[in-house]
Design an enzyme around this catalytic site. Sequence first.
Site, PDB file in Angstrom:
ATOM      1  N   GLY A 146       0.811  -1.213   0.000  1.00 48.60           N
ATOM      2  CA  GLY A 146       0.000   0.000   0.000  1.00 48.60           C
ATOM      3  C   GLY A 146       0.845   1.263   0.000  1.00 48.60           C
ATOM      4  O   GLY A 146       0.539   2.231  -0.698  1.00 48.60           O
ATOM      5  N   THR A 147       1.911   1.260   0.775  1.00 50.58           N
ATOM      6  CA  THR A 147       2.739   2.463   0.878  1.00 50.58           C
ATOM      7  C   THR A 147       3.306   2.847  -0.480  1.00 50.58           C
ATOM      8  O   THR A 147       3.207   4.011  -0.910  1.00 50.58           O
ATOM      9  CB  THR A 147       3.882   2.225   1.894  1.00 50.58           C
ATOM     10  OG1 THR A 147       3.301   1.925   3.165  1.00 50.58           O
ATOM     11  CG2 THR A 147       4.779   3.445   2.014  1.00 50.58           C
ATOM     12  N   ASN A 202      -8.171   3.576   8.921  1.00 54.76           N
ATOM     13  CA  ASN A 202      -7.634   2.380   9.566  1.00 54.76           C
ATOM     14  C   ASN A 202      -7.906   2.333  11.063  1.00 54.76           C
ATOM     15  O   ASN A 202      -7.980   1.266  11.650  1.00 54.76           O
ATOM     16  CB  ASN A 202      -6.125   2.237   9.302  1.00 54.76           C
ATOM     17  CG  ASN A 202      -5.382   3.540   9.402  1.00 54.76           C
ATOM     18  OD1 ASN A 202      -5.729   4.526   8.756  1.00 54.76           O
ATOM     19  ND2 ASN A 202      -4.353   3.566  10.222  1.00 54.76           N
ATOM     20  N   GLN A 207      -7.692  -0.122   3.447  1.00 49.66           N
ATOM     21  CA  GLN A 207      -8.578  -0.766   4.436  1.00 49.66           C
ATOM     22  C   GLN A 207      -9.924  -1.160   3.838  1.00 49.66           C
ATOM     23  O   GLN A 207     -10.666  -1.929   4.444  1.00 49.66           O
ATOM     24  CB  GLN A 207      -8.788   0.151   5.652  1.00 49.66           C
ATOM     25  CG  GLN A 207      -7.544   0.365   6.486  1.00 49.66           C
ATOM     26  CD  GLN A 207      -7.071  -0.898   7.223  1.00 49.66           C
ATOM     27  OE1 GLN A 207      -7.795  -1.891   7.355  1.00 49.66           O
ATOM     28  NE2 GLN A 207      -5.827  -0.879   7.691  1.00 49.66           N
ATOM     29  N   GLY A 234      -2.188  -6.328  -0.021  1.00 47.13           N
ATOM     30  CA  GLY A 234      -2.607  -7.717   0.163  1.00 47.13           C
ATOM     31  C   GLY A 234      -2.755  -8.147   1.611  1.00 47.13           C
ATOM     32  O   GLY A 234      -3.668  -8.891   1.950  1.00 47.13           O
ATOM     33  N   HIS A 235      -1.866  -7.644   2.478  1.00 53.85           N
ATOM     34  CA  HIS A 235      -1.870  -8.215   3.836  1.00 53.85           C
ATOM     35  C   HIS A 235      -3.040  -7.751   4.681  1.00 53.85           C
ATOM     36  O   HIS A 235      -3.226  -8.211   5.805  1.00 53.85           O
ATOM     37  CB  HIS A 235      -0.521  -7.997   4.541  1.00 53.85           C
ATOM     38  CG  HIS A 235      -0.224  -6.619   5.019  1.00 53.85           C
ATOM     39  ND1 HIS A 235      -0.320  -6.276   6.342  1.00 53.85           N
ATOM     40  CD2 HIS A 235       0.193  -5.509   4.369  1.00 53.85           C
ATOM     41  CE1 HIS A 235       0.050  -5.000   6.489  1.00 53.85           C
ATOM     42  NE2 HIS A 235       0.366  -4.518   5.312  1.00 53.85           N
ATOM     43  N   CYS A 275       0.505   1.210  12.835  1.00 54.15           N
ATOM     44  CA  CYS A 275       1.850   1.672  12.537  1.00 54.15           C
ATOM     45  C   CYS A 275       2.347   2.610  13.632  1.00 54.15           C
ATOM     46  O   CYS A 275       3.499   2.991  13.638  1.00 54.15           O
ATOM     47  CB  CYS A 275       1.880   2.321  11.167  1.00 54.15           C
ATOM     48  SG  CYS A 275       1.210   1.206   9.935  1.00 54.15           S
TER      49      CYS A 275
END
Length: 401
Positions: A72-73, A151, A179, A200-201, A325
């Site tokens: 995503g980042t 998130n 998200q 994906g995660h 995070c």
Amino acid sequence: MAGIYLDNNATTPVAAEVVDAMLPFLTEHFGNPSSPHRFGDGAARALRQARCQLQALLGAAHPAEIVFTSGGTEADVTAILSALGTQPQRREIITTGVEHAAVRNTCQRLAREGYIVHVLDVDGRGRLDLARYRRLLSPRVAVVSIMWANNETGTLFPVDTLAEMARAAGVLFHTDAVQAAGKLPIDVQRTRIDMLSLSGHKFHAPKGIGVLYLRRGVPFQPLLRGGHQERGRRAGTENTAAIVALGKAAELALSRMDYDMTAVAAMRDRLERGLLRTVPRAFAMGDLDNRLPNTLNIAFEGVEGEDILLSLNKLGIAVSGGSACNSGSVEPSHVMIAMGIPDAAVRGAVRFSLSRYNTTAEIDRVIESVPPIVKRLRESSVRADPDSGADFPPISRTTPA
Ligand code: PLP
């Protein structure tokens, strides 16, 4: 690992079907998808299939609109920098005060470099001021970057409307859907979204794989240059096994979307009702009628969320004290601060984020476990400081009592 995992907005367990799909690409199908021999062909075919699975998840018009990234980042940073790089005459960006660090820190860096970054405020439920947004849209703006779902609170932004307004003003629209993807139906063809990031995660694929959706015709400048991979839009040999895994996770998410949206939301609501009924001075945060089906963020007045987290951890229950995070740091959540939540409540925030792999029995165990922990922590803080709790600042409730 045994235990109850309610931290799915941080990361999710990889689905068994996903592991099965990816393993052969770490063993016999190890070829480089760019190689012009049978080993390469097998890997290239798998990439094509995964691209179609992602196209289906997003409702994209064409598989070529899917660009695989490291997560995503990378997708977020690529989208924003590409919009600036392809339109050098436009020096403004519009974003919000509740974005993930991937967008937030990028925008802060760009502001230091001389770009004008307009940061939209949110109200107590985390909702945007659309009138201000409309006023900021102008030919000076290179890109709007606004998340689909938050998130920390799960609050959903009206991205369809926001994208429509950006298009009408001739401004590119990017959404961080990290998200939302895999949890909510997405149909980019029915929207005016130009770029979208997913990871994906967050929906049962491994870490380190994501997608930048790039609408056909949108000007693009790669972040990673070098090889010709991804049609020259993202250099580097493709992570075939992870891409296959992401494709499978997308297919699973799509086929289970109805279940996930209803059954997971029912468990989340059960948890919310159970906790708010049994724990005094606790309230749910965010836009409660308009949030992700799996997310619940509760502020427990007069206690530290971190202490609840640690006590639950001893019982084998995993939750988060704020943004994933941010964990490990004691910085108060910028999302809660942007929402105007009093500091004392921010400190008592606990995020419970569920997945399709949770069960009602697990939820009931959490409902039983939390009240005695909060009671004990409140009692010990009163013993340590007899004034604590007495002058607790009033909190404007975002949920019916
Ligand atoms: N955007 C949001 C809203 C997120 O929640 C996260 C991860 O927590 C990211 C971006 C970053 O994604 P990744 O971990 O794949 O880089």
